[in-house]
Design an enzyme around this catalytic site. Structure first.
Site, PDB file in Angstrom:
ATOM      1  N   HIS A  16       1.798   3.783   1.885  1.00 39.24           N
ATOM      2  CA  HIS A  16       2.017   4.615   3.065  1.00 39.24           C
ATOM      3  C   HIS A  16       3.847   4.827   2.832  1.00 39.24           C
ATOM      4  O   HIS A  16       4.582   3.745   2.518  1.00 39.24           O
ATOM      5  CB  HIS A  16       1.924   4.141   4.337  1.00 39.24           C
ATOM      6  CG  HIS A  16       0.425   4.026   4.783  1.00 39.24           C
ATOM      7  ND1 HIS A  16      -0.143   3.297   5.838  1.00 39.24           N
ATOM      8  CD2 HIS A  16      -0.582   4.860   4.303  1.00 39.24           C
ATOM      9  CE1 HIS A  16      -1.323   3.672   5.929  1.00 39.24           C
ATOM     10  NE2 HIS A  16      -1.553   4.398   4.689  1.00 39.24           N
ATOM     11  N   HIS A  67       0.938  -1.242  -0.159  1.00 39.26           N
ATOM     12  CA  HIS A  67       0.080  -0.081  -0.103  1.00 39.26           C
ATOM     13  C   HIS A  67       0.938   1.303  -0.150  1.00 39.26           C
ATOM     14  O   HIS A  67       2.100   1.109   0.295  1.00 39.26           O
ATOM     15  CB  HIS A  67      -1.056  -0.065   1.302  1.00 39.26           C
ATOM     16  CG  HIS A  67      -0.461  -0.007   2.597  1.00 39.26           C
ATOM     17  ND1 HIS A  67       0.144  -1.050   2.964  1.00 39.26           N
ATOM     18  CD2 HIS A  67      -0.151   1.031   3.289  1.00 39.26           C
ATOM     19  CE1 HIS A  67       0.567  -0.858   4.214  1.00 39.26           C
ATOM     20  NE2 HIS A  67       0.403   0.371   4.552  1.00 39.26           N
ATOM     21  N   ASP A 100       6.314   4.572   5.147  1.00 38.92           N
ATOM     22  CA  ASP A 100       6.983   3.533   5.734  1.00 38.92           C
ATOM     23  C   ASP A 100       7.109   2.031   4.891  1.00 38.92           C
ATOM     24  O   ASP A 100       7.860   1.185   5.204  1.00 38.92           O
ATOM     25  CB  ASP A 100       6.487   3.302   7.063  1.00 38.92           C
ATOM     26  CG  ASP A 100       5.024   2.763   7.163  1.00 38.92           C
ATOM     27  OD1 ASP A 100       4.274   3.242   6.691  1.00 38.92           O
ATOM     28  OD2 ASP A 100       4.925   2.019   7.937  1.00 38.92           O
ATOM     29  N   HIS A 101       6.349   1.978   3.875  1.00 36.74           N
ATOM     30  CA  HIS A 101       6.515   0.919   2.858  1.00 36.74           C
ATOM     31  C   HIS A 101       7.127   1.385   1.458  1.00 36.74           C
ATOM     32  O   HIS A 101       7.258   0.285   0.797  1.00 36.74           O
ATOM     33  CB  HIS A 101       5.020   0.235   2.920  1.00 36.74           C
ATOM     34  CG  HIS A 101       4.547  -0.311   3.877  1.00 36.74           C
ATOM     35  ND1 HIS A 101       4.288  -1.509   4.076  1.00 36.74           N
ATOM     36  CD2 HIS A 101       3.868   0.374   5.019  1.00 36.74           C
ATOM     37  CE1 HIS A 101       3.563  -1.748   5.559  1.00 36.74           C
ATOM     38  NE2 HIS A 101       3.471  -0.592   5.826  1.00 36.74           N
TER      39      HIS A 101
END
Length: 102
Positions: A62, A60, A64-65
């Site tokens: 975000h 997804h 942090d990904h």
């Protein structure tokens, strides 16, 4: 198959605890699930050759990904030019954004 958790932070990296990224190794092939920063640094620290990356899967949009993906893609474009990989993203707007950046 070998699974290595490169980062498992909850969005806020801390010393020794990095943003989300998981590496699957099948033979010499590397598959990444998410590319939380500092994914390229962690791969190199483990002695992994970025030329062996075969696919990147993003769960997804975000940060942090995703935050390590631009650095990874940039380095694969000029430093690890033998890299041939596919990228799979779950959100078209995120894919379009990366396409425009790269």
């Amino acid at each position: 198959m070998k699974v290595t958790f490169l980062g498992t932070a909850d969005g806020v990296p801390r010393p020794g605890h990095f943003c989300t990224s998981t590496m699957f190794e099948v033979g010499n092939a590397i598959y990444l699930i998410d590319t939380g920063a500092p994914v390229i640094d962690l791969l190199l620290k483990l002695g992994k050759n970025p030329n062996n990356i075969k696919a990147i899967f993003n769960t997804h949009g975000h940060g942090d990904h995703l935050d390590g993906m631009l650095e990874l893609l940039d380095l694969c474009r000029w430093a690890y030019t033998s890299t041939s990989y596919d990228i799979f993203m779950t959100e078209q707007t995120v894919a379009d954004g990366f396409r425009n950046c790269v």
